[in-house]
Enzyme design. Structure first.
Site, PDB file in Angstrom:
ATOM      1  N   GLU A  12       0.944  -1.182   0.147  1.00  0.00           N
ATOM      2  CA  GLU A  12      -0.002  -0.163  -0.103  1.00  0.00           C
ATOM      3  C   GLU A  12       0.875   1.111   0.020  1.00  0.00           C
ATOM      4  O   GLU A  12       0.773   2.125   0.959  1.00  0.00           O
ATOM      5  CB  GLU A  12      -1.090  -0.102   1.207  1.00  0.00           C
ATOM      6  N   GLU A  51      -6.425 -10.703  -0.743  1.00  0.00           N
ATOM      7  CA  GLU A  51      -6.897 -10.611   0.445  1.00  0.00           C
ATOM      8  C   GLU A  51      -8.386 -10.472   0.081  1.00  0.00           C
ATOM      9  O   GLU A  51      -9.259  -9.430   0.927  1.00  0.00           O
ATOM     10  CB  GLU A  51      -6.614  -9.295   1.065  1.00  0.00           C
TER      11      GLU A  51
END
Length: 407
Positions: free
Chosen positions: A148, A255
């Site tokens: 991220e 995820e």
């Protein structure tokens, strides 16, 4: 309906009921179907029993290998929690997909509040990566090296690493991980890069940045935290995956969960099943998509309700470990047929031989509709029923038809 047709349908239903997800994934050409796990979950015996079935062939530690738990004070490492999950993967003969080395969140205060120079933070970054990756050398099939690093507009987050090192911290991190374990696959991992847009373009830029520096990046992790009824289409997901694999890297769904606004209904469950099938099919039908990981498999331990107010039931198993329609949507996707999902990169694949979105790895959070969504929270998109205003000083910005965010 003829008797023959009734018998065929019954046989088909029986076949689906007996199939299991990891078995079906491997039959489709994937390396694995797996799930994230967190250490507190491992005290639940029923949870562990399900992990031992042929539904799962890969485990990701949700939190145990991040910077804060592994190096809470500089130069002092603790691997107890990570070792517990690595041992579980070994005992189940599962791939261990390790998560993560460099993230702007879950950092100890000595990193976030330190008086760093470019040189001293680079040294600390390299030392951390070397310490953690060396400890797990030979055990991790893959590492999420950097997690991220991007804003929604594709620019770099102003995290401590970027502020002191610049974008160079990313190829530096990948080089350090490659040196510490040459056989582990090295991934960049992020959310909202599952469809074309500024952030996906930014992630492609990270791949090119590492390659231009002479480094190795083997894959991109598509987190895939979706919303029921707003999941990108099959064509959209396949085209986006292909844009990454065209750069010579693999992709993986890392995820996956698909949340809904509560209360749950049969219509929402049906749509959720369709959305899971769409995403699974995209991976199966894309050469270079190597595997799929759920961000926990049961609603009992999902991160969603604690992060997105009024939403939940995001997983394929309910809180009592009953399989939901979503489970059978995944199975249908795995049985959808493909070209080939084999790896596009050339490094050696390994399985765990000796003892990884973060109960919440995404930064998006929501608050009540009356107070507005928090910074990075969702504030709009097709089918969105949550808050449409943001807390001050942030404004709701349309990123794509499925997602608006407070920026």
């Amino acid at each position: 309906m003829t008797l023959v047709k009734s018998i065929l349908l019954a046989l088909a239903a029986g076949h689906v009921a007996q199939a299991q997800l990891n078995t079906a994934a491997k039959a489709a050409g994937l390396l694995y179907f797996g799930t994230a796990v967190d250490n507190p979950d491992l005290s639940d015996s029923k949870y562990l029993v399900n992990l031992e079935t042929a539904d799962f062939g890969q485990i990701t530690p949700a939190n145990a290998m991040k910077w804060q738990p592994t190096e809470p004070s500089q130069g002092s490492y603790t691997f107890t929690q990570g070792d517990q999950i690595a041992s579980l993967a070994k005992s189940n003969n599962d791939y261990l997909r390790c998560h993560n080395l460099v993230w702007y969140n879950q950092l100890p205060s000595y990193i976030t509040s330190g008086s760093w120079t470019n040189a001293t933070l680079i040294a600390a970054l390299k030392e951390h990566i070397n310490g953690v990756v060396t400890h797990y050398k030979g055990q991790c099939y893959a590492w999420d090296v950097v997690n991220e690093a991007l804003n929604e507009d594709g620019t770099y987050r102003q995290n401590v690493f970027y502020q002191h090192i610049g974008e160079a911290y990313i190829p530096i991190a990948f080089a350090a991980a490659a040196a510490a374990d040459p056989n582990a696959k090295l991934y960049y991992n992020d959310y909202n890069i599952e469809y074309a847009g500024a952030k996906a373009t930014g992630a492609q830029g990270i791949v090119k940045l590492i390659q231009a520096a002479g480094g190795r990046i083997d894959g991109v992790g598509l987190q895939s935290h979706f919303i029921v009824g707003q999941t990108p289409s099959l064509a959209t997901q396949k085209a986006n995956m292909a844009a990454f694999t065209a750069l010579g890297v693999d992709v993986a769904i890392t995820e996956l969960d698909i949340r809904m606004t509560l209360p749950d209904t049969s219509a929402l469950q049906t749509q959720q099943s369709t959305d899971y099938q769409t995403t699974t099919t995209a991976c199966v039908q894309t050469k270079g998509c190597v595997g799929i990981t759920l961000w926990d498999y049961t609603d009992k331990y999902s991160w969603v309700p604690g992060t997105f107010s009024g939403q939940g039931d995001a997983c394929p198993w309910d809180s009592n470990y009953n399989k939901k329609p979503a489970y059978y949507g995944i199975l249908a996707g795995l049985q959808s047929g493909s070209g080939s999902s084999s790896s596009t990169s050339s490094t050696t694949l390994i399985t765990t031989t000796t003892p990884t979105a973060s109960s919440s790895t995404t930064s998006a959070t929501t608050t009540s509709a009356t107070s507005g969504a928090a910074h990075w929270g969702q504030c709009g998109g097709i089918g969105w029923s949550g808050p449409t205003i943001c807390v001050s000083p942030y404004t709701c910005q349309v990123l794509n038809p499925y997602y608006s965010q407070c920026l």
